[in-house]
Design an enzyme around this catalytic site. Structure first.
Site, PDB file in Angstrom:
ATOM      1  N   ASP A  21       0.836  -1.488  -0.039  1.00 52.49           N
ATOM      2  CA  ASP A  21      -0.248  -0.086   0.137  1.00 52.49           C
ATOM      3  C   ASP A  21       0.868   1.104  -0.146  1.00 52.49           C
ATOM      4  O   ASP A  21       1.806   1.574   0.721  1.00 52.49           O
ATOM      5  CB  ASP A  21      -0.998  -0.119   1.339  1.00 52.49           C
ATOM      6  CG  ASP A  21      -1.606   1.267   1.600  1.00 52.49           C
ATOM      7  OD1 ASP A  21      -1.810   2.014   0.345  1.00 52.49           O
ATOM      8  OD2 ASP A  21      -2.037   1.715   2.445  1.00 52.49           O
ATOM      9  N   ASN A  23      -0.493   4.584  -0.485  1.00 50.81           N
ATOM     10  CA  ASN A  23      -1.170   5.841   0.115  1.00 50.81           C
ATOM     11  C   ASN A  23      -2.049   5.732   1.305  1.00 50.81           C
ATOM     12  O   ASN A  23      -2.728   6.629   1.671  1.00 50.81           O
ATOM     13  CB  ASN A  23      -2.012   6.341  -1.213  1.00 50.81           C
ATOM     14  CG  ASN A  23      -3.179   5.191  -1.488  1.00 50.81           C
ATOM     15  OD1 ASN A  23      -3.134   4.106  -0.876  1.00 50.81           O
ATOM     16  ND2 ASN A  23      -4.180   5.602  -2.209  1.00 50.81           N
ATOM     17  N   ASP A  25      -4.249   3.486   2.592  1.00 48.61           N
ATOM     18  CA  ASP A  25      -5.753   3.405   2.573  1.00 48.61           C
ATOM     19  C   ASP A  25      -5.945   1.851   3.121  1.00 48.61           C
ATOM     20  O   ASP A  25      -7.071   1.419   3.041  1.00 48.61           O
ATOM     21  CB  ASP A  25      -6.280   3.621   1.625  1.00 48.61           C
ATOM     22  CG  ASP A  25      -5.969   2.639   0.213  1.00 48.61           C
ATOM     23  OD1 ASP A  25      -4.974   2.104   0.440  1.00 48.61           O
ATOM     24  OD2 ASP A  25      -6.533   3.069  -0.779  1.00 48.61           O
ATOM     25  N   ASP A  29      -1.551  -1.232  -4.079  1.00 48.87           N
ATOM     26  CA  ASP A  29      -1.874  -0.639  -5.166  1.00 48.87           C
ATOM     27  C   ASP A  29      -0.706  -0.701  -6.009  1.00 48.87           C
ATOM     28  O   ASP A  29       0.359  -1.210  -5.948  1.00 48.87           O
ATOM     29  CB  ASP A  29      -2.365   0.829  -4.686  1.00 48.87           C
ATOM     30  CG  ASP A  29      -1.276   1.482  -3.948  1.00 48.87           C
ATOM     31  OD1 ASP A  29      -0.098   1.167  -4.105  1.00 48.87           O
ATOM     32  OD2 ASP A  29      -1.725   2.226  -2.988  1.00 48.87           O
ATOM     33  N   ASP A  98      -4.520 -10.164 -16.300  1.00 44.96           N
ATOM     34  CA  ASP A  98      -5.504 -11.071 -16.025  1.00 44.96           C
ATOM     35  C   ASP A  98      -6.771 -10.797 -16.668  1.00 44.96           C
ATOM     36  O   ASP A  98      -7.390  -9.770 -16.726  1.00 44.96           O
ATOM     37  CB  ASP A  98      -6.044 -11.261 -14.611  1.00 44.96           C
ATOM     38  CG  ASP A  98      -6.345 -12.774 -14.163  1.00 44.96           C
ATOM     39  OD1 ASP A  98      -6.921 -13.325 -14.920  1.00 44.96           O
ATOM     40  OD2 ASP A  98      -5.997 -13.002 -13.060  1.00 44.96           O
ATOM     41  N   ASP A 200      -8.884 -16.171 -17.426  1.00 47.96           N
ATOM     42  CA  ASP A 200      -9.851 -16.664 -16.259  1.00 47.96           C
ATOM     43  C   ASP A 200     -10.820 -17.696 -16.992  1.00 47.96           C
ATOM     44  O   ASP A 200     -11.415 -17.180 -17.749  1.00 47.96           O
ATOM     45  CB  ASP A 200     -10.348 -15.637 -15.490  1.00 47.96           C
ATOM     46  CG  ASP A 200     -11.221 -15.972 -14.220  1.00 47.96           C
ATOM     47  OD1 ASP A 200     -10.704 -16.489 -13.368  1.00 47.96           O
ATOM     48  OD2 ASP A 200     -12.419 -15.697 -14.261  1.00 47.96           O
ATOM     49  N   GLU A 254      -6.656 -20.690 -17.706  1.00 39.10           N
ATOM     50  CA  GLU A 254      -7.047 -21.214 -16.537  1.00 39.10           C
ATOM     51  C   GLU A 254      -7.727 -22.549 -16.914  1.00 39.10           C
ATOM     52  O   GLU A 254      -8.874 -22.309 -17.331  1.00 39.10           O
ATOM     53  CB  GLU A 254      -7.756 -20.217 -15.362  1.00 39.10           C
ATOM     54  CG  GLU A 254      -7.991 -21.009 -14.189  1.00 39.10           C
ATOM     55  CD  GLU A 254      -9.329 -20.046 -13.418  1.00 39.10           C
ATOM     56  OE1 GLU A 254      -9.269 -20.355 -12.227  1.00 39.10           O
ATOM     57  OE2 GLU A 254      -9.947 -19.356 -13.868  1.00 39.10           O
ATOM     58  N   HIS A 328      -4.195 -17.403  -5.967  1.00 35.39           N
ATOM     59  CA  HIS A 328      -5.125 -16.668  -5.132  1.00 35.39           C
ATOM     60  C   HIS A 328      -6.290 -17.248  -4.986  1.00 35.39           C
ATOM     61  O   HIS A 328      -7.251 -16.990  -4.194  1.00 35.39           O
ATOM     62  CB  HIS A 328      -5.611 -15.326  -6.239  1.00 35.39           C
ATOM     63  CG  HIS A 328      -6.044 -15.659  -7.466  1.00 35.39           C
ATOM     64  ND1 HIS A 328      -5.474 -16.184  -8.459  1.00 35.39           N
ATOM     65  CD2 HIS A 328      -7.115 -15.421  -7.700  1.00 35.39           C
ATOM     66  CE1 HIS A 328      -6.098 -16.530  -9.307  1.00 35.39           C
ATOM     67  NE2 HIS A 328      -7.383 -16.286  -9.165  1.00 35.39           N
ATOM     68  N   ASP A 329      -6.274 -18.524  -5.321  1.00 33.00           N
ATOM     69  CA  ASP A 329      -7.591 -19.426  -5.370  1.00 33.00           C
ATOM     70  C   ASP A 329      -7.238 -20.680  -4.315  1.00 33.00           C
ATOM     71  O   ASP A 329      -8.167 -21.344  -4.390  1.00 33.00           O
ATOM     72  CB  ASP A 329      -8.041 -19.885  -6.714  1.00 33.00           C
ATOM     73  CG  ASP A 329      -8.746 -19.092  -7.597  1.00 33.00           C
ATOM     74  OD1 ASP A 329      -9.477 -17.982  -7.065  1.00 33.00           O
ATOM     75  OD2 ASP A 329      -8.739 -19.002  -8.801  1.00 33.00           O
TER      76      ASP A 329
END
Length: 553
Positions: A21, A23, A25, A29, A98, A200, A254, A328-329
């Site tokens: 990150d 910034n 929040d 990013d 992606d 995907d 995928e 990520h899955d």
């Protein structure tokens, strides 16, 4: 075998929301990624695959896209993207984005228009079924609380199809105008200088629009049925002809629902479809048949593991494959396939990377795995952010399912385990952000972090750097033939990699106990080029979670 940059690459996957990150929040990013490109380059990887960064309402963390040509505000601006691409190319890093071609967000302009009335020009961009014809034959949804992939829309008295969330309506690839839109999107990013796309659930894009009943033989494996649309390969060949063949790019499918006997249809160069595919069969090993992603208490079978990866190595022979153990899955690689207890965490993490980087395929390393990041193992449903976990929890509540059993299993297999923020150092929030992160940081960041491992020659991080350089030094580890050895050994995975340039033997003890393995190879004169213990023994004996790479003379 013809050499290409993507066969020889090691690809590093970044989940942008969780990397860095910039910034304050609490959300990773693009400028955060820019600030850490030197770290990525020092790993020795060749390309970065970014999970979706396009404009999205985030129902499924970016896989519900509302504008394919703009950047999600959480991640920055198009100027930030242009700077990221420029800085990556300065460092000889390629960028893989992606593509989500099966569905969009219901907030996309196309769908907003499509649902206005039945005569709208965008109506056929999606799959609609008039309600006066009765409800169409059942299709299962992956993410819907009621498991129903048909959602009723009152405005035009019709159902629309969504294989995933209700907010992810499926695109109608049977419409040439829709396909042209997708191809134009690809050209937009390729013309910016992007080097490839991971696509995907691309096997799902084609549908039989009569929507017949799903044949009994699929028996709940609806993904296998979804992957057999009537015009799938026609559309992939068209995409290749119209776009992919015009650029020096890589295309990665995928491969959900794709079986070994079908994989060459996607990746055989003679067919001119896609370059690579990754499969899911390995990810299903060790789950109970009646639970939702529930690990078998007895653990997974290494015999099955070896059989699956050897089978897929052969399936990829007419093209090129991929190899991964986490993304990520999936939960964290270390917790799923290794041992995340302190005693064996480092050894088993190094062993898993040894496997990834010595198989005949393009390896994918998921951010944080190079540090030995592990599952966070939430015990409170309120800590989860992933739609898959949250909706299945709600479904079990509604149907009287065993919620406690589900929550125990999710500690091991939930996708959020693999999405926690990157552990940069031992400062607050692991150096990821000055604000509370969007998803909790694993408390073990105090001892497991990049700063702690950077200058430690024995760290997992530096072991992975060495392995990547070893793979680049010896092309046999990329292009050499693969031969499984000692296949009936329940503890040790051993295999040979060989071609005219040399021969290597890799021995991996996937257990907490001493083990031995049988080969006809005399190891006494072999050279140990990498191992995760000091002074490896050349006698076919291995210590717990020991990994050794021998170069044979």
């Amino acid at each position: 075998m013809k050499s290409t940059w993507w066969k020889e690459s090691v690809i590093y996957q970044i989940y942008p929301r969780s990397f860095k990150d910039s910034n304050g929040d609490g959300i990773g990013d693009l400028r955060g990624i820019i600030s850490k490109l030197d770290y990525v380059a020092r790993l020795g990887v060749d390309a970065i695959w970014l999970n979706p960064i396009f404009t999205s309402p985030n129902d499924d963390n970016g896989y519900d896209i509302s504008d394919y040509r703009d950047i999600m505000a959480d991640f920055g601006t198009m100027a930030d993207f242009d700077e990221l691409l420029h800085q990556m190319h300065l460092r000889k890093l390629k960028l893989i984005l992606d593509l989500v071609p099966n569905h969009s967000s219901d907030e996309h302009f196309w769908f907003q228009e499509s649902r206005k009335d039945r005569d709208n020009p965008y109506r056929d961009y999606y799959h609609w079924w008039p309600a006066e014809n009765g409800k169409p034959n059942h299709r299962e949804s992956y993410f819907d609380v009621n498991r129903d992939a048909w959602a009723y829309d009152q405005q035009t008295n019709a159902y629309y199809l969504h294989y995933f969330s209700k907010k992810q309506p499926d695109l109608n690839w049977e419409n040439p105008a829709l396909r042209k839109e997708i191809y134009d999107i690809l050209r937009f990013w390729f013309d910016k200088g992007v080097d490839g796309f991971r696509m995907d659930v691309v096997p799902f894009i084609s549908k039989d629009t009569s929507f017949p009943p799903i044949p009994d033989k699929y028996n709940g494996n609806f993904g296998d049925f979804y992957a057999k649309g009537p015009h799938l390969h026609q559309y992939l060949q068209e995409m290749n002809r119209e776009v992919l063949s015009q650029y020096n790019c890589v295309s990665i499918a995928e491969g959900v629902g794709v079986k070994p006997e079908d994989v060459e249809l996607f990746i055989d160069p003679q067919r001119q479809e896609l370059d690579m595919l990754y499969h899911f069969e390995g990810m299903s090993i060790g789950y109970t048949p009646d639970g939702f992603k529930e690990p078998d208490p007895a653990g997974y079978s290494l015999l099955q593991f070896k059989q699956v990866y050897s089978k897929w190595d052969k399936a990829f022979e007419k093209g090129w494959g991929t190899i991964y153990l986490g993304n990520h899955d999936q939960p964290r690689m270390l917790s799923r396939w290794g041992n995340d207890n302190d005693e064996f965490r480092e050894r088993s993490s190094k062993l898993l990377h040894t496997f990834l980087l010595t198989m005949r395929a393009t390896p994918f390393i998921y951010y944080g795995d190079e540090l030995g990041m592990s599952n966070i193992k939430f015990d409170d449903i309120n800590d989860y952010r992933d739609i898959e976990t949250l909706n299945m929890h709600q479904y079990l509540l509604q149907t009287g399912g065993d919620v406690e059993r589900f929550m125990r299993a999710q500690q091991q297999t939930a996708r959020d385990n693999g999405r926690t923020p990157f552990q940069w150092d031992n400062a607050a929030n692991a150096g990821f952000s000055q604000a509370d992160p969007w998803l909790k940081v694993n408390p073990n960041y105090v001892k497991i972090n990049a700063a702690e491992q950077e200058d430690d020659p024995n760290s997992i991080l530096n072991y992975v750097r060495q392995l990547i350089q070893l793979r680049k030094t010896y092309p046999t580890l990329i292009y050499g033939d693969y031969q499984l050895l000692d296949p009936a050994n329940p503890q040790v995975y051993s295999y040979a990699r060989s071609n005219e340039d040399g021969k290597f033997l890799i021995a991996l003890n996937f257990s907490d106990k001493d083990a031995s393995f049988n080969t006809n190879v005399d190891l006494a004169s072999a050279q140990v080029v990498q191992g995760n213990y000091p002074n490896p023994q050349k006698d076919h004996n291995l210590r717990p979670w020991e990994a050794v790479i021998y170069r044979l003379t």
